[in-house]
Design an enzyme around this catalytic site. Structure first.
Site, PDB file in Angstrom:
ATOM      1  N   ASN A 236     -10.702  -6.729 -12.439  1.00  0.00           N
ATOM      2  CA  ASN A 236     -10.744  -5.659 -12.548  1.00  0.00           C
ATOM      3  C   ASN A 236      -9.861  -5.094 -12.239  1.00  0.00           C
ATOM      4  OD1 ASN A 236     -14.141  -6.570 -12.714  1.00  0.00           O
ATOM      5  ND2 ASN A 236     -12.825  -6.454 -14.266  1.00  0.00           N
TER       6      ASN A 236
ATOM      7  N   TYR B  16     -14.288  -3.782 -25.741  1.00  0.00           N
ATOM      8  CA  TYR B  16     -13.106  -3.184 -25.318  1.00  0.00           C
ATOM      9  C   TYR B  16     -11.184  -2.981 -26.468  1.00  0.00           C
ATOM     10  CZ  TYR B  16     -15.278  -4.212 -20.670  1.00  0.00           C
ATOM     11  OH  TYR B  16     -16.093  -4.279 -20.046  1.00  0.00           O
TER      12      TYR B  16
ATOM     13  N   TRP C 293     -14.572 -15.129 -21.576  1.00  0.00           N
ATOM     14  CA  TRP C 293     -15.407 -14.369 -22.836  1.00  0.00           C
ATOM     15  C   TRP C 293     -16.573 -15.880 -23.368  1.00  0.00           C
ATOM     16  CZ3 TRP C 293     -16.697  -9.924 -22.388  1.00  0.00           C
ATOM     17  CH2 TRP C 293     -16.435  -9.178 -22.086  1.00  0.00           C
TER      18      TRP C 293
ATOM     19  N   ALA D 221     -20.575  -3.765 -11.232  1.00  0.00           N
ATOM     20  CA  ALA D 221     -19.712  -4.448 -10.987  1.00  0.00           C
ATOM     21  C   ALA D 221     -19.640  -5.741 -10.132  1.00  0.00           C
ATOM     22  CB  ALA D 221     -18.419  -3.668 -10.054  1.00  0.00           C
ATOM     23  N   ASP D 222     -19.169  -7.350 -10.640  1.00  0.00           N
ATOM     24  CA  ASP D 222     -19.997  -8.139 -10.025  1.00  0.00           C
ATOM     25  C   ASP D 222     -18.392  -8.668  -9.118  1.00  0.00           C
ATOM     26  OD1 ASP D 222     -19.677 -10.684  -9.498  1.00  0.00           O
ATOM     27  OD2 ASP D 222     -19.647 -12.084 -12.027  1.00  0.00           O
TER      28      ASP D 222
ATOM     29  N   ARG E 205      -5.155  17.103 -18.969  1.00  0.00           N
ATOM     30  CA  ARG E 205      -6.285  16.506 -17.714  1.00  0.00           C
ATOM     31  C   ARG E 205      -7.703  15.746 -18.362  1.00  0.00           C
ATOM     32  NH1 ARG E 205      -6.639  22.119 -14.704  1.00  0.00           N
ATOM     33  NH2 ARG E 205      -6.685  22.534 -16.700  1.00  0.00           N
ATOM     34  N   ARG E 206      -7.419  15.299 -19.396  1.00  0.00           N
ATOM     35  CA  ARG E 206      -7.789  14.701 -20.908  1.00  0.00           C
ATOM     36  C   ARG E 206      -7.154  13.284 -21.322  1.00  0.00           C
ATOM     37  NH1 ARG E 206      -7.686  20.389 -24.910  1.00  0.00           N
ATOM     38  NH2 ARG E 206      -8.658  21.611 -23.276  1.00  0.00           N
TER      39      ARG E 206
ATOM     40  N   CYS F 266     -17.952  -3.085 -19.219  1.00  0.00           N
ATOM     41  CA  CYS F 266     -18.338  -3.149 -17.736  1.00  0.00           C
ATOM     42  C   CYS F 266     -17.691  -2.082 -16.794  1.00  0.00           C
ATOM     43  CB  CYS F 266     -18.025  -4.159 -16.373  1.00  0.00           C
ATOM     44  SG  CYS F 266     -19.856  -5.407 -16.735  1.00  0.00           S
TER      45      CYS F 266
ATOM     46  N   GLU G 204      -5.998 -11.494 -21.192  1.00  0.00           N
ATOM     47  CA  GLU G 204      -7.181 -11.257 -21.314  1.00  0.00           C
ATOM     48  C   GLU G 204      -6.648  -9.502 -21.922  1.00  0.00           C
ATOM     49  OE1 GLU G 204      -9.986  -9.391 -18.089  1.00  0.00           O
ATOM     50  OE2 GLU G 204     -11.359  -9.390 -19.731  1.00  0.00           O
TER      51      GLU G 204
ATOM     52  N   ARG H 257     -19.290   0.770 -15.021  1.00  0.00           N
ATOM     53  CA  ARG H 257     -20.675   0.524 -14.287  1.00  0.00           C
ATOM     54  C   ARG H 257     -21.096  -0.260 -13.786  1.00  0.00           C
ATOM     55  NH1 ARG H 257     -23.563  -2.180 -17.493  1.00  0.00           N
ATOM     56  NH2 ARG H 257     -22.469  -3.574 -19.149  1.00  0.00           N
TER      57      ARG H 257
ATOM     58  N   LEU I 204     -23.208  -8.038  -5.475  1.00  0.00           N
ATOM     59  CA  LEU I 204     -23.001  -9.476  -5.183  1.00  0.00           C
ATOM     60  C   LEU I 204     -24.678 -10.101  -5.779  1.00  0.00           C
ATOM     61  CD1 LEU I 204     -21.807  -9.096  -1.023  1.00  0.00           C
ATOM     62  CD2 LEU I 204     -20.467 -10.500  -3.375  1.00  0.00           C
ATOM     63  N   TYR I 205     -23.965 -10.994  -6.561  1.00  0.00           N
ATOM     64  CA  TYR I 205     -25.020 -11.809  -7.198  1.00  0.00           C
ATOM     65  C   TYR I 205     -25.622 -12.720  -5.950  1.00  0.00           C
ATOM     66  CZ  TYR I 205     -24.890 -10.849 -11.996  1.00  0.00           C
ATOM     67  OH  TYR I 205     -24.393 -10.083 -12.911  1.00  0.00           O
TER      68      TYR I 205
ATOM     69  N   HIS J 154      -6.205 -16.894 -10.987  1.00  0.00           N
ATOM     70  CA  HIS J 154      -5.316 -16.542 -11.555  1.00  0.00           C
ATOM     71  C   HIS J 154      -4.932 -15.973 -12.649  1.00  0.00           C
ATOM     72  CE1 HIS J 154      -6.647 -21.577 -12.127  1.00  0.00           C
ATOM     73  NE2 HIS J 154      -5.566 -21.442 -11.668  1.00  0.00           N
TER      74      HIS J 154
END
Ligand code: THF
Length: 273
Positions: free
Chosen positions: A186, A94, A80, A177-178, A126-127, A146, A58, A175, A217-218, A51
Site C-alpha cells: 500500500n 477500486y 487478487w 491494514a495488514d 480542499r476537496r 481497505c 495492480e 480502514r 499483525l495477523y 516485488h
C-alpha cells in the site's frame, strides 16, 4: 523505512489480541500515522524483498478502471486471485469506483480525471479527493476497500529551499491494514501514484501520509515480524519514471525503473482471505 518498522514494533508490543473476519486472529491497534518524504527516495520496504512488479501492475489495473483479474493474470500477478469469482470478477472494487462511480441519475463519475483537472485548475482546493468507499455498493464487492479514501494537497514552491515547482502531497485513510503483507504494498502503491500524478500535473511529489484505522499483525505473521524487526533498514531505492508520459492514463509497466534496491531477503507469509 524506519517508519514501517516502528509501526510493526508498536503493534507487536502494544496491540491487543483481537478476532477478525478471516478467523486467523490478530494483534491490533486503532489509529496510527506515518509520513514519507518522497524526496528522500522511493519508500519500498528494504527489510524484506518486495516485488514492485505486482504493485505497478495492480496500480495500472486500478487506473484502467478494471475489476476483473484478467489483466493481472496476463501479467502474472496473483495477489487478487483469492477474492475473484469463477469468471475473475471482483465486483465494483477500486477501479470501478475510481473511474466510474455511479450516480443516482445513471451517470458515472471519473474521480481520477476530476482530481487531475482540479490539481491543474484549482490546486488550493480542499476537496481534491478520491473515495473508493461507495456505501451503496459495498455489498456487491468481493472485498470492501481497505485503502478507502485519499486526498491531494498542493503547497506553493518554497524558493528558499530552491523549489521551482508546486509540491504535491497525498494522504490516504486505510480502514484496515495488514501490516506484514499489505502495508508495504500500500505504501509503495500510493507513493507511486503520488509521483505519477505529480509528473502529469508538472508538480514535485512531496509527502505521502498514511493514516491507518485497524492496524494489525495477523497471528500467523508474528514469527515473520520478529525476524524482520531484527533487521536494519537500508538506504532507499529510487524510482525513475519515463518523463514523456503526460497523462495519468498513459503509463505502462515499462515506464518505471527501480534503481539501487538492495533489500534483505524475502520473508514468506500466508495471506488471510
Ligand atoms: N487481504 C489481506 N488479508 N491482506 C492484504 O494485504 C490485502 N490487500 C489486498 C486485498 N486483500 C487483502 C490484496 N493485496 C499479497 C500482497 C498484497 C495483497 C495480497 C497478497 C501477498 O501475498 N504478498 C506476498 C507475495 C507477493 C507477490 O506475489 O509478489 C509478499 O510476500 O509480499 C491489501 O490491500
Amino acid at each position: 523505512m524506519q517508519q514501517y518498522l516502528d509501526l510493526m514494533r508498536h503493534v507487536y508490543e502494544h496491540g491487543v489480541d483481537k478476532q477478525d473476519r478471516t478467523g486467523t486472529g490478530t494483534r491490533s491497534v486503532f489509529g496510527y500515522q506515518m509520513r514519507f518524504n518522497l524526496q528522500e527516495g522511493f519508500p519500498l520496504v528494504t527489510t524484506k524483498k518486495l516485488h514492485l512488479r505486482s504493485i505497478i501492475h495492480e496500480l495500472i489495473w486500478f487506473l484502467k478502471g478494471e475489476t476483473n483479474i484478467s489483466y493481472l493474470k496476463e501479467n502474472k500477478v496473483s495477489i487478487w486471485d483469492e477474492w475473484a469469482d469463477e469468471n475473475g470478477n471482483l465486483g465494483p472494487v477500486y477501479g470501478s469506483q475510481w473511474r466510474s462511480w455511479p450516480t443516482p441519475d445513471g451517470k458515472h463519475i471519473d474521480q481520477i480525471a476530476q482530481v487531475i483537472h482540479q490539481l491543474k485548475n484549482n490546486p488550493d482546493s480542499r476537496r481534491i479527493i478520491v473515495s473508493a468507499w461507495n456505501v451503496a455498493e459495498i455489498e456487491k464487492m468481493a472485498l470492501p476497500p481497505c485503502h478507502a479514501f485519499f486526498q491531494f494537497y498542493v503547497a506553493p514552491p518554497n524558493k528558499e529551499k530552491g523549489q521551482t515547482k508546486a509540491q504535491l502531497s497525498c494522504q490516504l485513510y486505510q480502514r484496515s491494514a495488514d501490516i506484514f503483507l499489505g502495508v508495504p504494498f500500500n505504501i509503495a502503491s500510493y507513493a507511486l501514484l503520488t509521483m505519477m500524478v505529480a509528473q502529469v500535473c508538472d508538480m514535485e511529489a512531496a509527502d505521502f501520509i498514511h493514516t491507518l484505522g485497524d492496524a494489525h499483525l495477523y497471528s500467523n505473521h508474528l514469527e515473520q515480524a520478529t525476524l524482520q524487526l531484527t533487521r536494519t533498514p537500508k538506504s532507499l531505492p529510487k524510482l525513475k519514471i519515463n518523463p514523456e508520459i503526460k497523462s495519468i492514463f498513459d503509463f505502462r509497466y515499462e515506464d518505471f525503473t527501480l534503481v539501487d534496491y538492495d533489500p534483505h531477503p524475502h520473508i514468506k507469509a500466508e495471506v488471510a482471505v
